[in-house]
Design an enzyme around this catalytic site. Sequence first.
Site, short mmCIF file in Angstrom:
data_model
loop_
_atom_site.label_atom_id
_atom_site.label_comp_id
_atom_site.label_asym_id
_atom_site.label_seq_id
_atom_site.Cartn_x
_atom_site.Cartn_y
_atom_site.Cartn_z
N HIS A 24 0.84 -1.20 0.00
CA HIS A 24 0.00 0.00 0.00
C HIS A 24 0.87 1.25 0.00
O HIS A 24 0.53 2.26 -0.62
CB HIS A 24 -0.90 0.04 1.25
CG HIS A 24 -1.93 -1.04 1.30
ND1 HIS A 24 -1.86 -2.09 2.18
CD2 HIS A 24 -3.06 -1.24 0.57
CE1 HIS A 24 -2.92 -2.87 2.02
NE2 HIS A 24 -3.65 -2.39 1.04
N GLY A 144 -3.45 -1.95 -6.99
CA GLY A 144 -2.30 -2.85 -7.07
C GLY A 144 -2.51 -3.98 -8.08
O GLY A 144 -3.63 -4.49 -8.23
N LYS A 146 -1.37 -6.88 -7.73
CA LYS A 146 -1.54 -8.19 -7.06
C LYS A 146 -2.97 -8.69 -7.26
O LYS A 146 -3.18 -9.87 -7.52
CB LYS A 146 -1.22 -8.07 -5.58
CG LYS A 146 -1.70 -9.30 -4.90
CD LYS A 146 -1.23 -9.51 -3.53
CE LYS A 146 -1.95 -10.70 -2.97
NZ LYS A 146 -3.38 -10.42 -2.77
N ASP A 147 -3.94 -7.78 -7.13
CA ASP A 147 -5.34 -8.13 -7.41
C ASP A 147 -5.61 -7.78 -8.87
O ASP A 147 -6.37 -6.86 -9.17
CB ASP A 147 -6.26 -7.37 -6.46
CG ASP A 147 -6.05 -7.79 -5.02
OD1 ASP A 147 -6.19 -8.98 -4.72
OD2 ASP A 147 -5.70 -6.92 -4.19
N SER A 183 -2.53 -8.07 3.07
CA SER A 183 -2.96 -7.88 4.47
C SER A 183 -3.22 -9.22 5.14
O SER A 183 -3.10 -9.35 6.35
CB SER A 183 -4.22 -7.02 4.51
OG SER A 183 -3.98 -5.81 3.86
O1 PAF Z 1 -8.28 -3.99 -2.95
C1 PAF Z 1 -8.93 -3.58 -1.97
O2 PAF Z 1 -8.36 -3.24 -0.93
C2 PAF Z 1 -10.44 -3.54 -2.05
O3 PAF Z 1 -10.95 -4.57 -2.81
C3 PAF Z 1 -10.99 -2.17 -2.54
C4 PAF Z 1 -10.55 -1.88 -3.96
C5 PAF Z 1 -10.50 -1.07 -1.62
C6 PAF Z 1 -12.50 -2.18 -2.50
O4 PAF Z 1 -12.98 -2.45 -1.23
#
Ligand code: PAF
Length: 271
Positions: A24, A144, A146-147, A183
């Site tokens: 982050h 990110g 990663k997702d 996380s």
């Molecule tokens: O990636 C995340 O942390 C969450 O999916 C997001 C994009 C903040 C939506 O809740």
Amino acid sequence: MNGGFTMAPEVLFVPTMGALHAGHGDLIRAARKMADGLGERPAHVVVSIFINPTQFDEASDFDAYPATPENDLKLAEEAGADAVVFPSVSEMYPEGVPVSTERVDYGALTSSLEGGKRPGHFDGVVAVVRNLMAQVKPRWAFFGEKDWQQLAVIKRLVQLEFEGVEVVPVSTKREPDGLAMSSRNRRLSGSDRRGASALYSALKRVAESPDPPLKCAEATAALESLGFDVEYFSVAQGDSLESEWVSGKMRVFVAARWGGVRLIDNVACRQ
Ligand code: PAF
């Protein structure tokens, strides 16, 4: 001031669910760097922290999701955020948290991989990101890699509904042994934490092989022999998530449970 008018600040937005880590930090620093590069134009880097109940398909995952607000504030500030907002559940869902959110169908983007394994997940992500974007009104929003699939879904949402907003992807931050920062990693302890890096090694082996789709089954078997419960290990196009091979576009995606934690990761295929 500009010709007697005050310019409205540009907003560079980093939406998160908190439990912030160095990954982050990279998102916030990328936003800070862009904001500082805008010269005279006033710009604010805004981080939101909201654990969105509608995107969890398992109540136990929602209950176990770490909340670390003090640490989050410190990390966000050090990385260059101008403001950190903590919307409440009633601000985000004034009529109460819906049992299910409006169905989102972006084809393979929402139905494949995570979409297939976590029914309703992207419906919840789209609902909350749509709501956050409408309130924060960013010019740029940072997500990110990663997702990766979430990033692709949000790019589509923004293309369809938020003209003038640009989605900025930020590379996955990895631990020294290759594990993608998340996380949820803080729920891995001792040998589980050490063993988790096998996921990235398997991804890389497949991505660097001459025929990645052929290698997925072998990599799945190797991970399962170590104790991973593999949900998918597949190759798909990075932009559409379609599975047909198009050289230069493909990525390898994995989701697996290990040490009681669901881990996801992805890397680009070499060719
Ligand atoms: O990636 C995340 O942390 C969450 O999916 C997001 C994009 C903040 C939506 O809740």
